[in-house]
Design a protein around this motif. Sequence first.
Motif, PDB file in Angstrom:
ATOM      1  N   PRO A  72      84.823-115.191   2.309  1.00 19.27           N
ATOM      2  CA  PRO A  72      84.017-116.033   1.858  1.00 19.27           C
ATOM      3  C   PRO A  72      82.789-115.809   2.469  1.00 19.27           C
ATOM      4  CG  PRO A  72      85.408-117.007   3.680  1.00 19.27           C
ATOM      5  CD  PRO A  72      86.041-115.608   3.288  1.00 19.27           C
ATOM      6  N   VAL A  73      82.806-114.776   3.359  1.00 19.87           N
ATOM      7  CA  VAL A  73      81.276-114.587   3.891  1.00 19.87           C
ATOM      8  C   VAL A  73      81.392-112.963   4.645  1.00 19.87           C
ATOM      9  CG1 VAL A  73      81.670-115.819   6.297  1.00 19.87           C
ATOM     10  CG2 VAL A  73      79.358-115.398   5.603  1.00 19.87           C
ATOM     11  N   ASN A  74      80.428-112.438   4.644  1.00 27.19           N
ATOM     12  CA  ASN A  74      80.454-111.200   5.324  1.00 27.19           C
ATOM     13  C   ASN A  74      79.467-111.200   6.507  1.00 27.19           C
ATOM     14  OD1 ASN A  74      80.880-108.288   5.318  1.00 27.19           O
ATOM     15  ND2 ASN A  74      78.785-108.209   4.786  1.00 27.19           N
ATOM     16  N   ALA A  75      79.675-110.728   7.629  1.00 25.56           N
ATOM     17  CA  ALA A  75      79.141-110.906   8.977  1.00 25.56           C
ATOM     18  C   ALA A  75      78.602-109.299   8.940  1.00 25.56           C
ATOM     19  CB  ALA A  75      79.982-110.834  10.077  1.00 25.56           C
ATOM     20  N   PHE A  76      77.032-109.390   9.007  1.00 24.80           N
ATOM     21  CA  PHE A  76      76.392-107.989   8.847  1.00 24.80           C
ATOM     22  C   PHE A  76      75.834-107.515  10.387  1.00 24.80           C
ATOM     23  CE2 PHE A  76      73.101-110.978   6.739  1.00 24.80           C
ATOM     24  CZ  PHE A  76      72.358-110.659   7.582  1.00 24.80           C
ATOM     25  N   SER A  77      75.690-106.357  10.408  1.00 25.63           N
ATOM     26  CA  SER A  77      74.700-105.924  11.407  1.00 25.63           C
ATOM     27  C   SER A  77      73.771-105.007  10.923  1.00 25.63           C
ATOM     28  CB  SER A  77      75.401-105.355  12.770  1.00 25.63           C
ATOM     29  OG  SER A  77      76.173-103.963  12.517  1.00 25.63           O
ATOM     30  N   LEU A  78      72.319-104.840  10.827  1.00 26.70           N
ATOM     31  CA  LEU A  78      71.532-104.059  10.022  1.00 26.70           C
ATOM     32  C   LEU A  78      71.014-102.975  11.138  1.00 26.70           C
ATOM     33  CD1 LEU A  78      69.722-106.353   7.515  1.00 26.70           C
ATOM     34  CD2 LEU A  78      72.121-104.942   7.343  1.00 26.70           C
ATOM     35  N   TRP A  79      71.078-101.749  10.828  1.00 24.46           N
ATOM     36  CA  TRP A  79      70.573-100.778  11.651  1.00 24.46           C
ATOM     37  C   TRP A  79      69.490 -99.813  11.093  1.00 24.46           C
ATOM     38  CZ3 TRP A  79      72.616-100.829  16.814  1.00 24.46           C
ATOM     39  CH2 TRP A  79      73.987-101.665  16.879  1.00 24.46           C
ATOM     40  N   PRO A  80      68.824 -99.187  11.670  1.00 26.30           N
ATOM     41  CA  PRO A  80      67.830 -98.039  10.991  1.00 26.30           C
ATOM     42  C   PRO A  80      68.934 -96.986  10.808  1.00 26.30           C
ATOM     43  CG  PRO A  80      66.991 -98.787  13.164  1.00 26.30           C
ATOM     44  CD  PRO A  80      68.388 -99.444  13.111  1.00 26.30           C
ATOM     45  N   PRO A  81      68.788 -96.269   9.428  1.00 25.94           N
ATOM     46  CA  PRO A  81      69.938 -95.342   9.044  1.00 25.94           C
ATOM     47  C   PRO A  81      69.951 -94.076  10.281  1.00 25.94           C
ATOM     48  CG  PRO A  81      68.416 -95.700   7.500  1.00 25.94           C
ATOM     49  CD  PRO A  81      67.648 -96.747   8.582  1.00 25.94           C
ATOM     50  N   GLU A  82      68.918 -93.728  10.967  1.00 27.08           N
ATOM     51  CA  GLU A  82      68.822 -92.857  11.995  1.00 27.08           C
ATOM     52  C   GLU A  82      69.895 -93.222  13.155  1.00 27.08           C
ATOM     53  OE1 GLU A  82      65.196 -94.824  12.744  1.00 27.08           O
ATOM     54  OE2 GLU A  82      66.155 -94.025  10.841  1.00 27.08           O
ATOM     55  N   ALA A  83      70.040 -94.514  13.448  1.00 28.77           N
ATOM     56  CA  ALA A  83      70.954 -95.086  14.501  1.00 28.77           C
ATOM     57  C   ALA A  83      72.335 -95.072  14.315  1.00 28.77           C
ATOM     58  CB  ALA A  83      70.324 -96.333  14.866  1.00 28.77           C
ATOM     59  N   VAL A  84      72.914 -94.632  13.021  1.00 28.11           N
ATOM     60  CA  VAL A  84      74.135 -94.925  12.545  1.00 28.11           C
ATOM     61  C   VAL A  84      74.690 -93.416  12.311  1.00 28.11           C
ATOM     62  CG1 VAL A  84      75.819 -95.611  10.851  1.00 28.11           C
ATOM     63  CG2 VAL A  84      73.762 -96.858  11.319  1.00 28.11           C
ATOM     64  N   HIS A  85      75.883 -92.808  13.060  1.00 30.23           N
ATOM     65  CA  HIS A  85      76.394 -91.674  12.897  1.00 30.23           C
ATOM     66  C   HIS A  85      77.819 -91.764  12.630  1.00 30.23           C
ATOM     67  CE1 HIS A  85      72.719 -90.079  14.324  1.00 30.23           C
ATOM     68  NE2 HIS A  85      72.588 -91.260  15.088  1.00 30.23           N
ATOM     69  N   VAL A  86      78.623 -90.826  11.628  1.00 27.73           N
ATOM     70  CA  VAL A  86      79.732 -90.731  11.442  1.00 27.73           C
ATOM     71  C   VAL A  86      80.327 -89.735  12.525  1.00 27.73           C
ATOM     72  CG1 VAL A  86      81.568 -89.870   9.743  1.00 27.73           C
ATOM     73  CG2 VAL A  86      79.861 -91.515   8.998  1.00 27.73           C
ATOM     74  N   THR A  87      81.044 -90.187  13.530  1.00 31.03           N
ATOM     75  CA  THR A  87      81.606 -89.118  14.554  1.00 31.03           C
ATOM     76  C   THR A  87      83.036 -88.535  14.421  1.00 31.03           C
ATOM     77  OG1 THR A  87      82.510 -91.105  15.733  1.00 31.03           O
ATOM     78  CG2 THR A  87      80.151 -90.506  16.258  1.00 31.03           C
ATOM     79  N   LYS A  88      83.796 -89.035  13.340  1.00 35.03           N
ATOM     80  CA  LYS A  88      84.916 -88.494  13.115  1.00 35.03           C
ATOM     81  C   LYS A  88      85.269 -88.860  11.543  1.00 35.03           C
ATOM     82  CE  LYS A  88      89.736 -89.358  14.168  1.00 35.03           C
ATOM     83  NZ  LYS A  88      90.832 -90.276  14.850  1.00 35.03           N
ATOM     84  N   GLY A  89      86.027 -87.949  10.652  1.00 35.09           N
ATOM     85  CA  GLY A  89      86.625 -88.337   9.248  1.00 35.09           C
ATOM     86  C   GLY A  89      85.487 -88.488   8.406  1.00 35.09           C
ATOM     87  N   LEU A 141      83.792 -99.746   5.938  1.00 33.89           N
ATOM     88  CA  LEU A 141      82.781 -99.473   7.022  1.00 33.89           C
ATOM     89  C   LEU A 141      81.372 -99.563   7.118  1.00 33.89           C
ATOM     90  CD1 LEU A 141      84.073 -95.550   6.730  1.00 33.89           C
ATOM     91  CD2 LEU A 141      84.687 -97.201   8.699  1.00 33.89           C
ATOM     92  N   LEU A 142      80.645 -99.388   6.118  1.00 32.82           N
ATOM     93  CA  LEU A 142      79.174 -99.492   6.115  1.00 32.82           C
ATOM     94  C   LEU A 142      78.746 -99.933   4.624  1.00 32.82           C
ATOM     95  CD1 LEU A 142      77.462 -96.858   5.578  1.00 32.82           C
ATOM     96  CD2 LEU A 142      78.399 -96.417   7.771  1.00 32.82           C
ATOM     97  N   THR A 143      77.749-100.407   4.313  1.00 32.84           N
ATOM     98  CA  THR A 143      76.739-100.341   3.321  1.00 32.84           C
ATOM     99  C   THR A 143      75.391 -99.639   3.564  1.00 32.84           C
ATOM    100  OG1 THR A 143      77.964-102.167   2.421  1.00 32.84           O
ATOM    101  CG2 THR A 143      75.642-101.666   1.255  1.00 32.84           C
ATOM    102  N   GLU A 144      74.917 -98.768   3.072  1.00 34.83           N
ATOM    103  CA  GLU A 144      73.404 -98.403   3.009  1.00 34.83           C
ATOM    104  C   GLU A 144      72.694 -99.012   1.943  1.00 34.83           C
ATOM    105  OE1 GLU A 144      74.116 -93.994   2.049  1.00 34.83           O
ATOM    106  OE2 GLU A 144      74.930 -93.710   4.040  1.00 34.83           O
ATOM    107  N   HIS A 145      71.558 -99.399   2.487  1.00 35.90           N
ATOM    108  CA  HIS A 145      70.625-100.209   1.714  1.00 35.90           C
ATOM    109  C   HIS A 145      69.522 -99.369   1.718  1.00 35.90           C
ATOM    110  CE1 HIS A 145      73.190-103.721   1.278  1.00 35.90           C
ATOM    111  NE2 HIS A 145      73.232-103.928   2.808  1.00 35.90           N
ATOM    112  N   PRO A 146      69.253 -98.416   0.883  1.00 33.79           N
ATOM    113  CA  PRO A 146      68.091 -97.595   0.875  1.00 33.79           C
ATOM    114  C   PRO A 146      66.608 -98.197   0.498  1.00 33.79           C
ATOM    115  CG  PRO A 146      69.564 -96.753  -0.977  1.00 33.79           C
ATOM    116  CD  PRO A 146      70.353 -97.968   0.032  1.00 33.79           C
ATOM    117  N   LEU A 147      66.701 -99.141  -0.391  1.00 38.03           N
ATOM    118  CA  LEU A 147      65.567 -99.927  -0.766  1.00 38.03           C
ATOM    119  C   LEU A 147      64.980-100.582   0.380  1.00 38.03           C
ATOM    120  CD1 LEU A 147      66.321-101.380  -4.469  1.00 38.03           C
ATOM    121  CD2 LEU A 147      64.852 -99.123  -3.797  1.00 38.03           C
TER     122      LEU A 147
END
Length: 143
Positions: free
Chosen positions: A41-58, A83-89
């Motif tokens: 019914p709802v999505n809890a989000f945490s928004l980060w600058p793209p450069e702060a997010v890294h795939v470290t495995k897989g 996992l995540l959603t990128e919001h480029p705009l």
Amino acid sequence: MSSQSHSGKCFCGAVEIAVSGEPVAMGYCHCDSCREWSAGPVNAFSLWPPEAVHVTKGADHIGNYQRSETSLRKWCKICGGHLLTEHPLWGVTDVYAAIIPTLDFQPMLHVNYENTVLHLRDGLPKQKDMPAEMGGSGTLLPD
């Protein structure tokens, strides 16, 4: 909240994500798209600058789907874990708060509250759609 790093993973653990620094914002989204994607019914989000997010495995196990120009959703192709959603705009990446167990989740607001199916009376600002700085009306709805 101090600047630090956090790790998260998909449901099966094949994909791991790391975030560093401070999130730009944390809150709850009530839009139809997030609700349908999360099957909740709802999505809890945490928004980060793209450069702060890294795939470290897989990274090779990550699938993606782009329904609109505002969101590129990513999940594990093995277990289907989101996992995540990128919001480029908007220049941010939403790493779902649920997959970052050590993050001290401190929601600041609700967005797209006009579409809610779960009314939460928590005293946080309830944006009708999105904040004005993100292209929304900036209109607040009552708690």
